[in-house]
Scaffold this motif. Structure first.
Motif, PDB file in Angstrom:
ATOM      1  N   THR A   1      19.725  -9.931  25.232  1.00  0.00           N
ATOM      2  CA  THR A   1      19.986 -10.597  23.959  1.00  0.00           C
ATOM      3  C   THR A   1      20.807  -9.657  23.093  1.00  0.00           C
ATOM      4  N   ASN A   2      21.987 -10.087  22.701  1.00  0.00           N
ATOM      5  CA  ASN A   2      22.792  -9.262  21.798  1.00  0.00           C
ATOM      6  C   ASN A   2      22.291  -9.408  20.365  1.00  0.00           C
ATOM      7  N   LEU A   3      22.231  -8.298  19.648  1.00  0.00           N
ATOM      8  CA  LEU A   3      21.823  -8.306  18.242  1.00  0.00           C
ATOM      9  C   LEU A   3      23.017  -7.822  17.428  1.00  0.00           C
ATOM     10  N   ALA A   4      23.364  -8.563  16.382  1.00  0.00           N
ATOM     11  CA  ALA A   4      24.552  -8.211  15.596  1.00  0.00           C
ATOM     12  C   ALA A   4      24.223  -7.089  14.611  1.00  0.00           C
ATOM     13  N   ILE A   5      24.045  -5.887  15.158  1.00  0.00           N
ATOM     14  CA  ILE A   5      23.690  -4.719  14.331  1.00  0.00           C
ATOM     15  C   ILE A   5      24.617  -3.591  14.749  1.00  0.00           C
ATOM     16  N   GLY A   6      25.194  -2.895  13.777  1.00  0.00           N
ATOM     17  CA  GLY A   6      26.102  -1.791  14.070  1.00  0.00           C
ATOM     18  C   GLY A   6      25.344  -0.573  14.586  1.00  0.00           C
ATOM     19  N   VAL A   7      26.046   0.285  15.311  1.00  0.00           N
ATOM     20  CA  VAL A   7      25.369   1.424  15.952  1.00  0.00           C
ATOM     21  C   VAL A   7      24.885   2.474  14.953  1.00  0.00           C
TER      22      VAL A   7
ATOM     23  N   ILE B   1      18.526  -1.339  12.776  1.00  0.00           N
ATOM     24  CA  ILE B   1      17.946  -1.067  14.096  1.00  0.00           C
ATOM     25  C   ILE B   1      16.420  -0.992  13.975  1.00  0.00           C
ATOM     26  N   LYS B   2      15.961  -0.359  12.909  1.00  0.00           N
ATOM     27  CA  LYS B   2      14.503  -0.253  12.686  1.00  0.00           C
ATOM     28  C   LYS B   2      13.866  -1.648  12.618  1.00  0.00           C
ATOM     29  N   SER B   3      14.459  -2.527  11.830  1.00  0.00           N
ATOM     30  CA  SER B   3      13.896  -3.883  11.706  1.00  0.00           C
ATOM     31  C   SER B   3      13.846  -4.568  13.069  1.00  0.00           C
ATOM     32  N   ALA B   4      14.919  -4.430  13.845  1.00  0.00           N
ATOM     33  CA  ALA B   4      14.967  -5.088  15.155  1.00  0.00           C
ATOM     34  C   ALA B   4      13.911  -4.516  16.098  1.00  0.00           C
ATOM     35  N   VAL B   5      13.695  -3.223  16.021  1.00  0.00           N
ATOM     36  CA  VAL B   5      12.714  -2.569  16.896  1.00  0.00           C
ATOM     37  C   VAL B   5      11.311  -3.082  16.589  1.00  0.00           C
ATOM     38  N   ILE B   6      11.009  -3.187  15.301  1.00  0.00           N
ATOM     39  CA  ILE B   6       9.667  -3.638  14.908  1.00  0.00           C
ATOM     40  C   ILE B   6       9.478  -5.116  15.263  1.00  0.00           C
ATOM     41  N   GLU B   7      10.472  -5.908  14.904  1.00  0.00           N
ATOM     42  CA  GLU B   7      10.390  -7.355  15.119  1.00  0.00           C
ATOM     43  C   GLU B   7      10.239  -7.708  16.597  1.00  0.00           C
ATOM     44  N   ASN B   8      10.898  -6.948  17.471  1.00  0.00           N
ATOM     45  CA  ASN B   8      10.919  -7.307  18.903  1.00  0.00           C
ATOM     46  C   ASN B   8      10.008  -6.423  19.763  1.00  0.00           C
TER      47      ASN B   8
END
Ligand code: AMP
Ligand code: GLY
Length: 423
Positions: free
Chosen positions: A42-48, A54-61
């Motif tokens: 799954t691609n997430l539209a977040i810059g490197v 990135i933190k939000s995506a890590v927690i959420e997933n």
């Protein structure tokens, strides 16, 4: 395990391809990814460099492991960001902490590290605007060609190799005083020129234990016969035919062991990939540069040769248990040919429709600069796609890649047809 890969190129597509083969990989995410990674993740539209995103995506997933592809977020301290955050500190991060990432982020730091650890490299001295006059005197004492390196990250453009002394002096002034490469050239390393053939060595380490991957050779120039401008890489071959067991042993003893010992001695915690750029001068290896990540397009030839479960390797890296792993390598040779946009590495067009991507059986297509538009794949970068093949020798493997490329097209498509010409 849910895993997040940071990055958007061919290296990250290869990581995704390899991780997705592991039964231990549950959900796979790539930020921001490309049309290739969308096939298995799954691609997430977040810059490197968007650490909060990135933190939000890590927690959420419920992500348990983050694999960092490019150098930028590492040099900017993404690993430390995770360690310093209560909600993130148990997440495994593959990639060194900020201080060790200086091995790539600062040429001067890397040279000092090599000197302190007796690692063979070119003689050097470094200068700032305040010591420009000494730099000019130093150039007088050197022999041509003159190698000037901006200390910091300069997107692969910060190294100048100049034949003429007067020109070298002008460039030194421009780098230091006029900040030709911005803050990156506030310090300049001047080096002895080493004459030889380049190759790269890849080590995965937990800071104490390590495993080595097959070596690779990349082709950086845009033009055939290694002519024209430098690029991010037009193709690669692994393993490298001219590396004999004796030469490999020298690399192991003089460079790899000293490098890992240097991490321990220098208190540089390092969990991740060390990419050692080498040059073979006569029969001896010298270090040209360190990178703190895998290479691109070298990853596209090195990882397909590794038989191990990649989740196991990376988990052992994060836990300091790489001594429990040994690398199993495919006996074949892997080659990759990079398809690039017309005009690259200078200005080029994006958004070109790609055709012929599903007609391949003898190669693996790793997307580098692509994006999805509905069910169409569009070009979105200079380096567009790496066409990897495996065979008994590099010539056969290249023939497979070139045959696959016959079926692929987009407006302006360019690639080198002479890879391996120097082997
Ligand atoms: P670097 O960014 O340090 O890898 O340098 C970029 C490229 O410049 C290398 O891949 C080499 O081709 C060349 N180069 C760097 N340092 C030297 C050196 N001391 N002698 C000869 N070539 C060099
Ligand atoms: N292929 C060179 C690099 O990744 O830096």
């Amino acid at each position: 395990m849910n895993i997040l890969i940071i990055g958007a190129g061919g290296r990250e597509h290869t990581f995704a391809w390899k991780l997705a083969q592991s039964p231990k990989c549950n959900q796979l995410f790539v930020a921001p990814g490309n049309a290739g990674t969308a096939q298995m993740a799954t691609n997430l539209a977040i810059g490197v460099n968007d650490f909060e995103g990135i933190k939000s995506a890590v927690i959420e997933n419920n992500i348990e492991m983050v694999v960092v592809g490019p150098e930028d977020p590492l040099v900017n301290g993404i690993h430390d960001f995770f360690l310093n955050d209560k909600a993130l500190k148990s997440v495994m991060v593959i990639g060194p902490r900020e201080q060790a990432a200086q091995l790539e982020g600062s040429k001067e730091f890397a040279k000092e590290f090599m000197k302190a650890n007796n690692i063979p490299t070119a003689q050097y001295a470094s200068f700032t605007a305040a010591t420009l006059d000494q730099g000019l005197v130093f150039l007088n004492q050197m022999k041509a060609p003159y190698v000037l390196k901006a200390d910091g990250l300069a997107a692969g453009k910060g190294v100048l190799i100049i034949n003429d002394l007067t020109e070298a002096k002008t460039q030194l002034k421009e780098m230091l005083v006029d900040e030709k490469f911005g803050a990156a050239s506030k310090t300049v390393v001047i080096e002895e020129f080493l004459d030889g053939i380049e190759l790269s060595c890849f080590v995965l380490t937990d800071g104490k234990n390590f495993v080595t991957f097959p070596m690779a050779k990349d082709y950086k120039r845009i033009g055939e016969g290694d002519t024209g401008l430098n690029t991010g890489g037009m193709g690669a071959i692994s393993p490298v035919p001219f590396v004999t067991p004796q030469f490999e042993q020298k690399i192991h003893e003089r460079i790899v062991l000293q490098t890992i010992a240097g991490f321990e001695k220098g208190d540089l915690p390092f969990q991740g990939f060390v990419f050692i750029g080498l040059i073979k001068v006569g029969e001896d290896p010298y270090v040209i540069e360190y990178n703190v990540r895998m290479g691109d397009p070298e990853t596209e030839v090195v990882l397909p040769l590794i038989k191990n479960d990649f989740v196991d390797l990376l988990t052992a890296t994060a836990k300091g248990e790489l001594n429990t792993q040994s690398i199993e390598v495919d006996e074949r040779t892997a080659t990759t040919v990079m398809l690039v946009s017309g005009g690259y590495p200078e200005a080029y067009a994006k958004g070109k429709i790609m055709a012929g991507l599903d007609s391949t059986s003898s190669s693996i297509l790793f997307h580098a600069g692509t994006q999805l538009d509905g069910d169409k794949v569009l070009t979105s970068g200079g380096r567009v796609m790496a066409v990897t093949s495996l065979a008994g020798n590099f010539k056969e493997a290249l023939n497979h890649s070139y045959a696959t490329i016959e079926n692929i097209s987009f407006e302006g498509m360019n690639y080198r047809k002479d890879l391996g010409f120097d082997l």
